[in-house]
Design a protein around this motif. Sequence first.
Motif, PDB file in Angstrom:
ATOM      1  N   PRO A  69     -45.082  -0.871  36.881  1.00 24.68           N
ATOM      2  CA  PRO A  69     -46.457  -0.789  36.362  1.00 24.68           C
ATOM      3  C   PRO A  69     -46.568  -0.298  34.924  1.00 24.68           C
ATOM      4  O   PRO A  69     -47.581  -0.517  34.280  1.00 24.68           O
ATOM      5  CB  PRO A  69     -47.130   0.202  37.325  1.00 24.68           C
ATOM      6  N   ALA A  70     -45.533   0.377  34.426  1.00 25.72           N
ATOM      7  CA  ALA A  70     -45.597   0.884  33.056  1.00 25.72           C
ATOM      8  C   ALA A  70     -45.116  -0.125  32.029  1.00 25.72           C
ATOM      9  O   ALA A  70     -45.200   0.122  30.822  1.00 25.72           O
ATOM     10  CB  ALA A  70     -44.783   2.178  32.933  1.00 25.72           C
ATOM     11  N   GLU A  71     -44.601  -1.271  32.482  1.00 27.38           N
ATOM     12  CA  GLU A  71     -44.113  -2.270  31.550  1.00 27.38           C
ATOM     13  C   GLU A  71     -45.267  -2.952  30.820  1.00 27.38           C
ATOM     14  O   GLU A  71     -46.328  -3.193  31.410  1.00 27.38           O
ATOM     15  CB  GLU A  71     -43.295  -3.336  32.287  1.00 27.38           C
ATOM     16  N   PRO A  72     -45.079  -3.278  29.522  1.00 26.06           N
ATOM     17  CA  PRO A  72     -46.143  -3.994  28.786  1.00 26.06           C
ATOM     18  C   PRO A  72     -46.488  -5.319  29.469  1.00 26.06           C
ATOM     19  O   PRO A  72     -45.614  -6.065  29.883  1.00 26.06           O
ATOM     20  CB  PRO A  72     -45.497  -4.233  27.408  1.00 26.06           C
ATOM     21  N   SER A  87     -45.760   7.295  38.491  1.00 29.91           N
ATOM     22  CA  SER A  87     -45.891   6.386  37.365  1.00 29.91           C
ATOM     23  C   SER A  87     -47.251   6.614  36.710  1.00 29.91           C
ATOM     24  O   SER A  87     -48.147   5.786  36.837  1.00 29.91           O
ATOM     25  CB  SER A  87     -45.760   4.934  37.823  1.00 29.91           C
ATOM     26  N   PRO A  88     -47.434   7.749  36.054  1.00 33.20           N
ATOM     27  CA  PRO A  88     -48.741   8.071  35.479  1.00 33.20           C
ATOM     28  C   PRO A  88     -49.223   7.049  34.468  1.00 33.20           C
ATOM     29  O   PRO A  88     -50.406   6.708  34.429  1.00 33.20           O
ATOM     30  CB  PRO A  88     -48.521   9.443  34.837  1.00 33.20           C
ATOM     31  N   LEU A  89     -48.300   6.558  33.632  1.00 32.48           N
ATOM     32  CA  LEU A  89     -48.704   5.545  32.655  1.00 32.48           C
ATOM     33  C   LEU A  89     -49.129   4.263  33.363  1.00 32.48           C
ATOM     34  O   LEU A  89     -50.063   3.583  32.949  1.00 32.48           O
ATOM     35  CB  LEU A  89     -47.550   5.258  31.693  1.00 32.48           C
ATOM     36  N   GLY A  90     -48.432   3.931  34.440  1.00 29.86           N
ATOM     37  CA  GLY A  90     -48.786   2.735  35.199  1.00 29.86           C
ATOM     38  C   GLY A  90     -50.141   2.855  35.857  1.00 29.86           C
ATOM     39  O   GLY A  90     -50.930   1.907  35.869  1.00 29.86           O
ATOM     40  N   ILE A  91     -50.430   4.021  36.412  1.00 34.36           N
ATOM     41  CA  ILE A  91     -51.727   4.237  37.051  1.00 34.36           C
ATOM     42  C   ILE A  91     -52.847   4.126  36.022  1.00 34.36           C
ATOM     43  O   ILE A  91     -53.858   3.463  36.247  1.00 34.36           O
ATOM     44  CB  ILE A  91     -51.756   5.616  37.731  1.00 34.36           C
ATOM     45  N   ALA A  92     -52.647   4.753  34.864  1.00 38.40           N
ATOM     46  CA  ALA A  92     -53.647   4.679  33.803  1.00 38.40           C
ATOM     47  C   ALA A  92     -53.830   3.239  33.329  1.00 38.40           C
ATOM     48  O   ALA A  92     -54.961   2.783  33.114  1.00 38.40           O
ATOM     49  CB  ALA A  92     -53.233   5.571  32.634  1.00 38.40           C
ATOM     50  N   ALA A  93     -52.724   2.530  33.168  1.00 38.85           N
ATOM     51  CA  ALA A  93     -52.796   1.135  32.701  1.00 38.85           C
ATOM     52  C   ALA A  93     -53.505   0.248  33.712  1.00 38.85           C
ATOM     53  O   ALA A  93     -54.247  -0.670  33.348  1.00 38.85           O
ATOM     54  CB  ALA A  93     -51.389   0.607  32.427  1.00 38.85           C
ATOM     55  N   ALA A  94     -53.279   0.505  34.997  1.00 37.03           N
ATOM     56  CA  ALA A  94     -53.920  -0.296  36.037  1.00 37.03           C
ATOM     57  C   ALA A  94     -55.439  -0.173  35.967  1.00 37.03           C
ATOM     58  O   ALA A  94     -56.170  -1.171  35.981  1.00 37.03           O
ATOM     59  CB  ALA A  94     -53.408   0.131  37.410  1.00 37.03           C
ATOM     60  N   PHE A  95     -55.932   1.057  35.864  1.00 35.85           N
ATOM     61  CA  PHE A  95     -57.378   1.255  35.805  1.00 35.85           C
ATOM     62  C   PHE A  95     -57.957   0.772  34.478  1.00 35.85           C
ATOM     63  O   PHE A  95     -59.076   0.257  34.432  1.00 35.85           O
ATOM     64  CB  PHE A  95     -57.720   2.724  36.041  1.00 35.85           C
ATOM     65  N   ALA A  96     -57.189   0.919  33.403  1.00 36.65           N
ATOM     66  CA  ALA A  96     -57.658   0.421  32.105  1.00 36.65           C
ATOM     67  C   ALA A  96     -57.814  -1.093  32.130  1.00 36.65           C
ATOM     68  O   ALA A  96     -58.687  -1.650  31.459  1.00 36.65           O
ATOM     69  CB  ALA A  96     -56.678   0.829  31.005  1.00 36.65           C
ATOM     70  N   ALA A  97     -56.975  -1.778  32.902  1.00 35.96           N
ATOM     71  CA  ALA A  97     -57.047  -3.240  32.994  1.00 35.96           C
ATOM     72  C   ALA A  97     -58.199  -3.703  33.871  1.00 35.96           C
ATOM     73  O   ALA A  97     -58.581  -4.878  33.834  1.00 35.96           O
ATOM     74  CB  ALA A  97     -55.729  -3.783  33.533  1.00 35.96           C
ATOM     75  N   GLY A  98     -58.754  -2.793  34.671  1.00 34.41           N
ATOM     76  CA  GLY A  98     -59.885  -3.157  35.521  1.00 34.41           C
ATOM     77  C   GLY A  98     -59.629  -3.041  37.004  1.00 34.41           C
ATOM     78  O   GLY A  98     -60.478  -3.441  37.813  1.00 34.41           O
ATOM     79  N   ALA A  99     -58.463  -2.510  37.396  1.00 34.36           N
ATOM     80  CA  ALA A  99     -58.171  -2.353  38.812  1.00 34.36           C
ATOM     81  C   ALA A  99     -59.139  -1.373  39.453  1.00 34.36           C
ATOM     82  O   ALA A  99     -59.630  -0.443  38.811  1.00 34.36           O
ATOM     83  CB  ALA A  99     -56.728  -1.880  39.010  1.00 34.36           C
ATOM     84  N   SER A 100     -59.414  -1.591  40.736  1.00 30.08           N
ATOM     85  CA  SER A 100     -60.305  -0.701  41.479  1.00 30.08           C
ATOM     86  C   SER A 100     -59.548   0.369  42.236  1.00 30.08           C
ATOM     87  O   SER A 100     -60.147   1.322  42.723  1.00 30.08           O
ATOM     88  CB  SER A 100     -61.138  -1.515  42.477  1.00 30.08           C
ATOM     89  N   GLY A 101     -58.221   0.207  42.354  1.00 26.32           N
ATOM     90  CA  GLY A 101     -57.453   1.190  43.105  1.00 26.32           C
ATOM     91  C   GLY A 101     -55.970   1.103  42.819  1.00 26.32           C
ATOM     92  O   GLY A 101     -55.480   0.117  42.258  1.00 26.32           O
ATOM     93  N   TYR A 102     -55.280   2.151  43.208  1.00 26.48           N
ATOM     94  CA  TYR A 102     -53.827   2.216  43.068  1.00 26.48           C
ATOM     95  C   TYR A 102     -53.288   2.906  44.318  1.00 26.48           C
ATOM     96  O   TYR A 102     -53.693   4.026  44.641  1.00 26.48           O
ATOM     97  CB  TYR A 102     -53.433   3.000  41.825  1.00 26.48           C
ATOM     98  N   VAL A 103     -52.378   2.218  45.011  1.00 23.28           N
ATOM     99  CA  VAL A 103     -51.830   2.729  46.265  1.00 23.28           C
ATOM    100  C   VAL A 103     -50.318   2.755  46.178  1.00 23.28           C
ATOM    101  O   VAL A 103     -49.705   1.827  45.636  1.00 23.28           O
ATOM    102  CB  VAL A 103     -52.276   1.842  47.457  1.00 23.28           C
ATOM    103  N   ARG A 104     -49.710   3.806  46.702  1.00 21.57           N
ATOM    104  CA  ARG A 104     -48.257   3.897  46.715  1.00 21.57           C
ATOM    105  C   ARG A 104     -47.640   2.742  47.496  1.00 21.57           C
ATOM    106  O   ARG A 104     -48.166   2.323  48.527  1.00 21.57           O
ATOM    107  CB  ARG A 104     -47.808   5.204  47.367  1.00 21.57           C
ATOM    108  N   HIS A 105     -46.486   2.287  47.037  1.00 20.68           N
ATOM    109  CA  HIS A 105     -45.765   1.251  47.762  1.00 20.68           C
ATOM    110  C   HIS A 105     -45.387   1.708  49.169  1.00 20.68           C
ATOM    111  O   HIS A 105     -45.287   0.889  50.085  1.00 20.68           O
ATOM    112  CB  HIS A 105     -44.479   0.883  46.999  1.00 20.68           C
ATOM    113  N   ASN A 106     -45.159   3.011  49.320  1.00 20.96           N
ATOM    114  CA  ASN A 106     -44.712   3.516  50.618  1.00 20.96           C
ATOM    115  C   ASN A 106     -45.856   4.048  51.480  1.00 20.96           C
ATOM    116  O   ASN A 106     -45.629   4.762  52.456  1.00 20.96           O
ATOM    117  CB  ASN A 106     -43.653   4.609  50.428  1.00 20.96           C
ATOM    118  N   GLU A 107     -47.085   3.689  51.130  1.00 20.66           N
ATOM    119  CA  GLU A 107     -48.256   4.133  51.891  1.00 20.66           C
ATOM    120  C   GLU A 107     -48.269   3.445  53.264  1.00 20.66           C
ATOM    121  O   GLU A 107     -47.806   2.316  53.422  1.00 20.66           O
ATOM    122  CB  GLU A 107     -49.530   3.792  51.117  1.00 20.66           C
TER     123      GLU A 107
END
Length: 241
Positions: free
Chosen positions: A58-61, A87-107
């Motif tokens: 998620p942190a990749e450009p 992956s704090p940068l990934g979480i921030a990037a996800a919401f900045a892109a317009g995502a409504s949520g972020y869930v762990r892969h191991n949830e």
Amino acid sequence: MGVRLMVVDDHRLLAEALASALKLRGHRVLAAAAPSAGAADLVVSRAPEVCLLGTAAPAEPGAFEPVVRIKRERPQVAVVVLGPVPSPLGIAAAFAAGASGYVRHNERIEGVERAMMKARAGEAAVDPQLLQGAFAELLNPAAQPDDEGARLLQLLTPREVEVLVRVAEGEDTRLIAAGMGIAPSTARTHVQRVLMKLGVGSRLEAAALAARTGLLDRATGGGAVIPGAAPRGAAGASGGV
């Protein structure tokens, strides 16, 4: 009431397994697809209520370019990212892109289902502890090791490294020449090249830079002294070449 959704992940097996589990829980899965690079086309064409988008990096450009396009062309679609933690940068990037949520892969599947329902309802679907941890790391990033010493070390030849260590140990040109078995003129040339490569104007500056960046420790393997060199502190580095 079940959610009309799509599951997209680079790993088809994961996408299909998650889709099957959600079908068993009464949700309508429009597609389970891979790779995630084609997610935007699929989502735009089928218009689900929720898109579960899996990503391993998620942190990749560019990781969330599909999210940007989905929200631009189908703003009513809620995108929930499934990604690794931490992956704090990934979480921030996800919401900045317009995502409504972020869930762990191991949830657990129940957690994924709750996130889907929240996202469809227009709520932010993210674990508060996960979000808190992400913000804490973003606001107080761990200090990264200074790699300037490694970069400078790569500029020098093995012989120049030995010269630098001897300069830092306080040896003058005569002692450097004797210790390395070379002519004083050759030793002087090596010293001049070391100063030039390090971008300094004197032996004192070279010694200080080497100590400050950890270059000396790298060059001597953690403090081992070049055979024949004076012990550290026995003499000051000379100011002239």
